[in-house]
Design a protein around this motif. Structure first.
Motif, PDB file in Angstrom:
ATOM      1  N   ILE A  32       0.809  -1.230   0.000  1.00 52.09           N
ATOM      2  CA  ILE A  32       0.000   0.000   0.000  1.00 52.09           C
ATOM      3  C   ILE A  32       0.839   1.275   0.000  1.00 52.09           C
ATOM      4  O   ILE A  32       0.299   2.365  -0.065  1.00 52.09           O
ATOM      5  CB  ILE A  32      -0.943   0.069   1.230  1.00 52.09           C
ATOM      6  CG1 ILE A  32      -0.127   0.137   2.535  1.00 52.09           C
ATOM      7  CG2 ILE A  32      -1.932  -1.074   1.254  1.00 52.09           C
ATOM      8  CD1 ILE A  32      -0.919   0.720   3.708  1.00 52.09           C
ATOM      9  N   TRP A  33       2.166   1.152   0.149  1.00 49.26           N
ATOM     10  CA  TRP A  33       2.968   2.354   0.361  1.00 49.26           C
ATOM     11  C   TRP A  33       3.108   3.201  -0.898  1.00 49.26           C
ATOM     12  O   TRP A  33       3.167   2.686  -2.018  1.00 49.26           O
ATOM     13  CB  TRP A  33       4.347   1.962   0.921  1.00 49.26           C
ATOM     14  CG  TRP A  33       4.227   1.282   2.250  1.00 49.26           C
ATOM     15  CD1 TRP A  33       3.489   1.692   3.314  1.00 49.26           C
ATOM     16  CD2 TRP A  33       4.831   0.045   2.640  1.00 49.26           C
ATOM     17  NE1 TRP A  33       3.606   0.799   4.358  1.00 49.26           N
ATOM     18  CE2 TRP A  33       4.425  -0.216   3.973  1.00 49.26           C
ATOM     19  CE3 TRP A  33       5.685  -0.868   2.008  1.00 49.26           C
ATOM     20  CZ2 TRP A  33       4.837  -1.355   4.667  1.00 49.26           C
ATOM     21  CZ3 TRP A  33       6.105  -1.992   2.709  1.00 49.26           C
ATOM     22  CH2 TRP A  33       5.677  -2.235   4.026  1.00 49.26           C
ATOM     23  N   CYS A  34       3.218   4.511  -0.715  1.00 48.17           N
ATOM     24  CA  CYS A  34       3.310   5.462  -1.829  1.00 48.17           C
ATOM     25  C   CYS A  34       4.678   5.348  -2.516  1.00 48.17           C
ATOM     26  O   CYS A  34       5.662   4.960  -1.880  1.00 48.17           O
ATOM     27  CB  CYS A  34       3.200   6.900  -1.325  1.00 48.17           C
ATOM     28  SG  CYS A  34       1.787   7.238  -0.287  1.00 48.17           S
ATOM     29  N   GLY A  38       9.703   5.770   2.425  1.00 46.85           N
ATOM     30  CA  GLY A  38      10.919   5.131   2.932  1.00 46.85           C
ATOM     31  C   GLY A  38      10.691   3.806   3.645  1.00 46.85           C
ATOM     32  O   GLY A  38      11.651   3.090   3.949  1.00 46.85           O
ATOM     33  N   ILE A  39       9.445   3.452   3.917  1.00 43.23           N
ATOM     34  CA  ILE A  39       9.198   2.259   4.737  1.00 43.23           C
ATOM     35  C   ILE A  39       9.730   0.997   4.047  1.00 43.23           C
ATOM     36  O   ILE A  39      10.354   0.146   4.675  1.00 43.23           O
ATOM     37  CB  ILE A  39       7.692   2.119   5.068  1.00 43.23           C
ATOM     38  CG1 ILE A  39       7.211   3.324   5.887  1.00 43.23           C
ATOM     39  CG2 ILE A  39       7.430   0.821   5.838  1.00 43.23           C
ATOM     40  CD1 ILE A  39       5.697   3.402   6.080  1.00 43.23           C
ATOM     41  N   GLY A  40       9.504   0.913   2.713  1.00 39.19           N
ATOM     42  CA  GLY A  40       9.937  -0.270   1.964  1.00 39.19           C
ATOM     43  C   GLY A  40      11.436  -0.503   2.081  1.00 39.19           C
ATOM     44  O   GLY A  40      11.896  -1.652   2.209  1.00 39.19           O
ATOM     45  N   GLY A  67      -0.737   2.064  11.437  1.00 40.81           N
ATOM     46  CA  GLY A  67      -0.125   3.167  10.707  1.00 40.81           C
ATOM     47  C   GLY A  67       0.418   2.623   9.403  1.00 40.81           C
ATOM     48  O   GLY A  67       0.303   1.424   9.136  1.00 40.81           O
ATOM     49  N   CYS A  68       1.012   3.491   8.588  1.00 39.58           N
ATOM     50  CA  CYS A  68       1.632   2.995   7.352  1.00 39.58           C
ATOM     51  C   CYS A  68       2.719   1.994   7.722  1.00 39.58           C
ATOM     52  O   CYS A  68       2.803   0.908   7.154  1.00 39.58           O
ATOM     53  CB  CYS A  68       2.215   4.150   6.545  1.00 39.58           C
ATOM     54  SG  CYS A  68       0.950   5.291   5.937  1.00 39.58           S
ATOM     55  N   THR A  69       3.538   2.334   8.712  1.00 39.82           N
ATOM     56  CA  THR A  69       4.583   1.406   9.154  1.00 39.82           C
ATOM     57  C   THR A  69       3.964   0.171   9.793  1.00 39.82           C
ATOM     58  O   THR A  69       4.518  -0.924   9.704  1.00 39.82           O
ATOM     59  CB  THR A  69       5.527   2.098  10.156  1.00 39.82           C
ATOM     60  OG1 THR A  69       5.880   3.377   9.642  1.00 39.82           O
ATOM     61  CG2 THR A  69       6.774   1.275  10.395  1.00 39.82           C
ATOM     62  N   ASN A 137      10.699   6.535  11.709  1.00 37.56           N
ATOM     63  CA  ASN A 137      10.345   7.906  12.070  1.00 37.56           C
ATOM     64  C   ASN A 137      10.269   8.762  10.813  1.00 37.56           C
ATOM     65  O   ASN A 137      11.283   9.078  10.196  1.00 37.56           O
ATOM     66  CB  ASN A 137      11.390   8.460  13.047  1.00 37.56           C
ATOM     67  CG  ASN A 137      11.059   9.877  13.489  1.00 37.56           C
ATOM     68  OD1 ASN A 137      10.030  10.439  13.086  1.00 37.56           O
ATOM     69  ND2 ASN A 137      11.916  10.464  14.296  1.00 37.56           N
ATOM     70  N   ASN A 138       9.037   9.094  10.440  1.00 41.69           N
ATOM     71  CA  ASN A 138       8.841   9.976   9.277  1.00 41.69           C
ATOM     72  C   ASN A 138       8.326  11.344   9.738  1.00 41.69           C
ATOM     73  O   ASN A 138       7.814  12.121   8.948  1.00 41.69           O
ATOM     74  CB  ASN A 138       7.900   9.332   8.248  1.00 41.69           C
ATOM     75  CG  ASN A 138       6.614   8.837   8.894  1.00 41.69           C
ATOM     76  OD1 ASN A 138       6.268   9.241  10.003  1.00 41.69           O
ATOM     77  ND2 ASN A 138       5.894   7.976   8.201  1.00 41.69           N
ATOM     78  N   PHE A 139       8.437  11.626  11.023  1.00 42.52           N
ATOM     79  CA  PHE A 139       8.071  12.915  11.635  1.00 42.52           C
ATOM     80  C   PHE A 139       6.584  13.221  11.540  1.00 42.52           C
ATOM     81  O   PHE A 139       6.173  14.360  11.781  1.00 42.52           O
ATOM     82  CB  PHE A 139       8.832  14.079  10.993  1.00 42.52           C
ATOM     83  CG  PHE A 139      10.325  13.952  11.063  1.00 42.52           C
ATOM     84  CD1 PHE A 139      10.971  13.751  12.269  1.00 42.52           C
ATOM     85  CD2 PHE A 139      11.086  14.043   9.900  1.00 42.52           C
ATOM     86  CE1 PHE A 139      12.361  13.645  12.333  1.00 42.52           C
ATOM     87  CE2 PHE A 139      12.474  13.935   9.959  1.00 42.52           C
ATOM     88  CZ  PHE A 139      13.118  13.732  11.163  1.00 42.52           C
ATOM     89  N   THR A 219       4.550  11.978   0.500  1.00 40.12           N
ATOM     90  CA  THR A 219       3.158  12.326   0.212  1.00 40.12           C
ATOM     91  C   THR A 219       2.627  13.390   1.164  1.00 40.12           C
ATOM     92  O   THR A 219       1.853  14.261   0.766  1.00 40.12           O
ATOM     93  CB  THR A 219       2.287  11.062   0.327  1.00 40.12           C
ATOM     94  OG1 THR A 219       2.880  10.058  -0.495  1.00 40.12           O
ATOM     95  CG2 THR A 219       0.861  11.306  -0.098  1.00 40.12           C
ATOM     96  N   LEU A 220       3.037  13.312   2.414  1.00 40.39           N
ATOM     97  CA  LEU A 220       2.433  14.205   3.399  1.00 40.39           C
ATOM     98  C   LEU A 220       3.460  15.157   3.999  1.00 40.39           C
ATOM     99  O   LEU A 220       3.368  16.366   3.859  1.00 40.39           O
ATOM    100  CB  LEU A 220       1.755  13.376   4.493  1.00 40.39           C
ATOM    101  CG  LEU A 220       0.651  12.471   3.927  1.00 40.39           C
ATOM    102  CD1 LEU A 220       0.304  11.364   4.885  1.00 40.39           C
ATOM    103  CD2 LEU A 220      -0.574  13.304   3.596  1.00 40.39           C
ATOM    104  N   TYR A 221       4.461  14.603   4.642  1.00 37.54           N
ATOM    105  CA  TYR A 221       5.407  15.463   5.353  1.00 37.54           C
ATOM    106  C   TYR A 221       6.205  16.335   4.378  1.00 37.54           C
ATOM    107  O   TYR A 221       6.296  17.556   4.555  1.00 37.54           O
ATOM    108  CB  TYR A 221       6.359  14.605   6.199  1.00 37.54           C
ATOM    109  CG  TYR A 221       7.315  15.430   7.022  1.00 37.54           C
ATOM    110  CD1 TYR A 221       6.893  16.029   8.207  1.00 37.54           C
ATOM    111  CD2 TYR A 221       8.623  15.641   6.601  1.00 37.54           C
ATOM    112  CE1 TYR A 221       7.759  16.802   8.957  1.00 37.54           C
ATOM    113  CE2 TYR A 221       9.494  16.407   7.345  1.00 37.54           C
ATOM    114  CZ  TYR A 221       9.054  16.994   8.518  1.00 37.54           C
ATOM    115  OH  TYR A 221       9.905  17.762   9.263  1.00 37.54           O
TER     116      TYR A 221
HETATM  117  S1  SF4 Z   1       1.544   8.376   3.453  1.00 34.84           S
HETATM  118 FE1  SF4 Z   1       3.719   8.717   3.810  1.00 34.84          FE
HETATM  119  S2  SF4 Z   1       4.314   7.101   5.270  1.00 34.84           S
HETATM  120 FE2  SF4 Z   1       2.361   6.504   4.389  1.00 34.84          FE
HETATM  121  S3  SF4 Z   1       2.884   5.189   2.650  1.00 34.84           S
HETATM  122 FE3  SF4 Z   1       2.635   7.269   1.853  1.00 34.84          FE
HETATM  123  S4  SF4 Z   1       4.675   8.107   1.909  1.00 34.84           S
HETATM  124 FE4  SF4 Z   1       4.718   6.307   3.216  1.00 34.84          FE
END
Ligand code: SF4
Ligand SMILES: Cc1ncc(C[n+]2csc(CCOP(=O)(O)OP(=O)(O)O)c2C)c(N)n1
Ligand SMILES: [Mg+2]
Lengths: 294, 385
Positions: A32-34, A38-40, A67-69, A137-139, A219-221
């Motif tokens: 599902i990640w964008c 960085g999670i991947g 959460g995404c993580t 940690n994506n803040f 995408t967000l931060y």
């Molecule tokens: S919203 Fe942010 S943390 Fe969540 S999958 Fe997309 S880029 Fe990653």
């Protein structure tokens, strides 16, 4: 083998399968990640750390919050538990105490582990529960759309801090150190080799071990703070990271787009909760005690 | 299967309900408890903490009830039979994990030694006012089982049943004590281990690769594994398919939630345990549970002495509610009288099941002590009137 690993005929004699593939639940891909998330990358490093650790993967369990993580647990081909928001650590505590042969890894986001779940982190570290905690940690709160996290640097904008954050964020390594974690490291997704090594060290060391990984949420931060895309954020990590092994953790707080102190900050010995329980009861109860977990 | 003798304190004892409940859990095979102290339930975990080192297992005092209510779910997936113990304020904190236990079908026993509420209320005094909370407290549709012991002996006996039901149906099972039952001391007989039947977990016989964690058998309940068995399970609080993988669509939701509720609703009659006394030709039937049933029995005796035709139904299993039995009786009785240490919770269920065919007279009590038998007697007279 997944389709995007198509190879030219003359390369077929080489082993080309991505070494991470056996660690993933292939039937759950695409994830599902964008793009640019960085999670991947952290999952890739974690899979490599598992390979290096040469552990029996049937005896490794992964626990995530929400959460995404928090979705990491669902993609890894391990016994995996996707629990409730903030409560991965107490679930993992019960799992570990119930089946002490398992290596239990908690893998979750900064909001999950340190806002709603902060109290559990503090106590699991205090007890030296034999768990590895990996915090991406994506803040920000990625999953819910970019709200203020307990890690958001002062000055960064978030949907619930629309005029810029004015509240003080946690310095996570300092917190982990103060609470008694036996291993504390911080890296970014730029530092894949060092991150892999840190994850390997963390899962190999008995006791409460903690790895913080800075990872972009483009995408967000990044977008909200006009920081470019995922690559721009990784460039920032590259340019502003300073490796300081053994740095005093109170010196490693993060400012908005400031220097990032990375490295292994803490590596010490303490008796784990279960070892402590067994040793103590053996001493005070003698032969009446039934030693647990062997 | 018979109980593991190491947990069974065979003999004749003089115990309060909290201690007896702990002995019941040990006899049932409970080997992992996570808890957080709260009056009037604390003695259950205190006894467990002192007994478990010699039995072989673990007790951990967690940082709060949110933590203890999910630590036990982790403990269940690690392979142990598990329990947590609390009272009103702690129960309120546990709600999210009751839902998680329901959707992940994790066997767990949750002891609630009820005290007066809302909020901090009456920490040291009894109530029965959490009955609706345990049924409906977590969000979404799900089912649970709740037992209501009326003596220390039942705290022991029914606790074994609570564990057996949790393992059989893979639902949270609530053990609904109250301050009086918890702190009252009476004789408790604990039989030898070979006379205690315990239900083992429904371990799968399937091999890794063949096993689907949420493929249910004919009774609507799937078999289980534990972490470390090589099955590489995925367990999530998201709506999931038979593999346990997230499935975010209405069809998957319908299939899962119906199964979670049907496995209990369709077995309502089999699960019922009603102790009936003189209901066959009664004009008025008193419906009670837990400590209140002991006061109600005295009121029923007085009413009979005064020539009234009164029956008594004591609900040992309160949830699922035995609505079939109320429905059977409703056409031939004048009224049901429902005394309870709350201002009308189980009375609502009686009223619903009676569906206008008999009156329901509520004998509410805000808690802090038990009813006076005269209050219940007055209700019976009014109902018979
Ligand atoms: S919203 Fe942010 S943390 Fe969540 S999958 Fe997309 S880029 Fe990653
Ligand atoms: C009890 C509860 N409150 C709120 C939420 C909504 N929620 C889901 S994820 C999340 C924040 C996640 O942030 P983080 O842990 O940093 O993960 P990320 O998405 O950034 O990886 C929130 C608030 C929830 N699921 N449960
Ligand atoms: Mg985050």
């Amino acid at each position: 083998m997944s389709q995007n690993l198509a190879i030219a005929a003359d390369e077929r004699e080489y082993p080309v399968e991505n070494p991470v593939i056996p660690y993933l639940r292939q039937e759950r891909i695409p994830h599902i990640w964008c793009p640019g998330c960085g999670i991947g990358t952290t999952v890739n490093c974690f899979a490599r750390a598992l390979t290096e650790s040469k552990r029996d993967l049937d005896q490794v369990a992964i626990v995530s919050g929400i959460g995404c993580t928090g979705r990491v647990a669902g993609y890894l081909n391990l016994d995996s538990f996707h629990t409730t928001h903030g409560r991965a650590i107490p679930f993992a505590t019960g799992l570990k105490l119930s089946n002490p042969k398992l290596k239990v890894v908690v893998y979750s986001g900064d909001g999950d582990l340190f806002a709603i779940g902060g109290n559990h982190f503090v106590h699991a570290a205090r007890r030296n529960m034999d768990l590895t905690v990996i915090c991406v940690n994506n803040f920000t709160y990625g999953m819910t759309g970019g709200q203020l996290a307990p890690t958001t640097p002062i000055g960064a904008s978030q949907t619930t801090m629309p005029y810029g954050n004015f509240e003080n964020p946690f310095n996570l390594p300092f917190l982990a150190d103060a609470c008694g974690a036996v291993y504390v490291a911080r890296w970014t997704v730029f530092h894949v080799k060092q991150l892999t090594r840190a994850m390997h060290e963390a899962i190999s060391k008995p006791g409460f071990t903690f790895v913080e990984v800075l990872a972009p949420c483009p995408t967000l931060y990044s977008r909200r703070n006009k920081l470019g895309d995922g690559v721009d954020q990784v460039k920032y990590y590259k340019e502003r990271s300073v490796v300081k092994h053994g740095a005093a953790t109170k010196e490693v707080a993060l400012g908005f787009q400031g220097d990032i102190v990375v490295g292994k900050f803490v590596d010490r010995e303490r008796e784990t909760w279960l070892d402590g329980m067994n040793a103590h009861f053996e001493k005070v109860l003698g032969p009446r005690y039934r030693r647990y977990g062997e | 299967m018979k109980a593991d003798p190491s947990g069974v304190l065979t003999g004749m004892h003089f115990l309060d309900g909290d201690h007896a409940a702990c002995e019941g859990a040990l006899a049932a095979g409970c080997r992992f408890v996570a808890g957080y102290p709260i009056t009037p339930s604390t003695e259950v975990v205190e006894r467990f903490a002192s007994r478990i080192p010699m039995v072989g297992g673990v007790f951990i005092q967690m940082e709060d009830e949110i933590a203890s209510s999910i630590a036990v779910l982790g403990g269940a997936w690690g392979g142990k039979k598990v329990m947590t113990v609390t009272s009103g304020p702690g129960l309120s904190l546990m709600m999210e994990h009751i839902g998680l236990a329901a959707i992940t079908e994790t066997p767990v026993v949750i002891v609630d030694v009820q005290r007066g509420g809302p909020s901090t209320g009456l920490p040291t005094l009894p109530a029965q006012a959490d009955m609706m909370q345990v049924k409906w407290g977590s969000h979404g549709d799900y089912e649970i089982i709740a037992l209501s012991p009326a003596s220390p002996q039942e705290c022991f006996d029914l606790m074994i049943r609570a564990f057996n039901l949790a393992e059989t149906w893979r639902v949270p099972v609530f053990f609904m004590m109250d301050e009086v039952i918890g702190h009252m001391t009476e004789r408790v007989d604990i039989p030898p281990a070979d006379r205690i039947d315990v239900v083992e977990r429904r371990w799968t016989t399937k091999k890794p690769g063949e096993y689907r964690p949420y493929a249910a058998g004919p009774d609507g309940v799937p078999d289980m594994v534990k972490a470390g068995d090589g099955h590489r399970i995925h367990i999530t609080g998201l709506t999931h398919d038979e593999r346990g993988y997230p499935a975010m669509n209405p069809a998957a939701q319908d299939k899962l939630v119906r199964r979670l509720t049907d496995k209990i609703r369709k077995n309502r009659e089999a699960l019922a345990d009603i102790r009936e006394d003189g209901v066959e030709d009664a004009d008025v039937v008193v419906v009670s549970f837990g400590i209140t049933s002991r006061v109600a029995a005295a009121a029923v005796d007085s009413a009979r002495a005064a020539g009234l035709k009164v029956g008594h139904m004591r609900l040992v299993v309160v949830w699922p509610f035995p609505e079939h039995r109320i429905a059977q009786m409703a056409p031939r009785v004048k009224a049901f009288v429902v005394p309870e240490l709350n201002l009308g919770q189980i009375a609502l269920e009686v009223e619903r099941a009676a569906a206008g065919r008999a009156r329901t007279v509520r004998i509410g009590h805000a808690g802090g002590t038990v009813h006076e038998p005269e209050q219940i007697l007055a209700g019976i007279r009014e109902a018979a009137g």
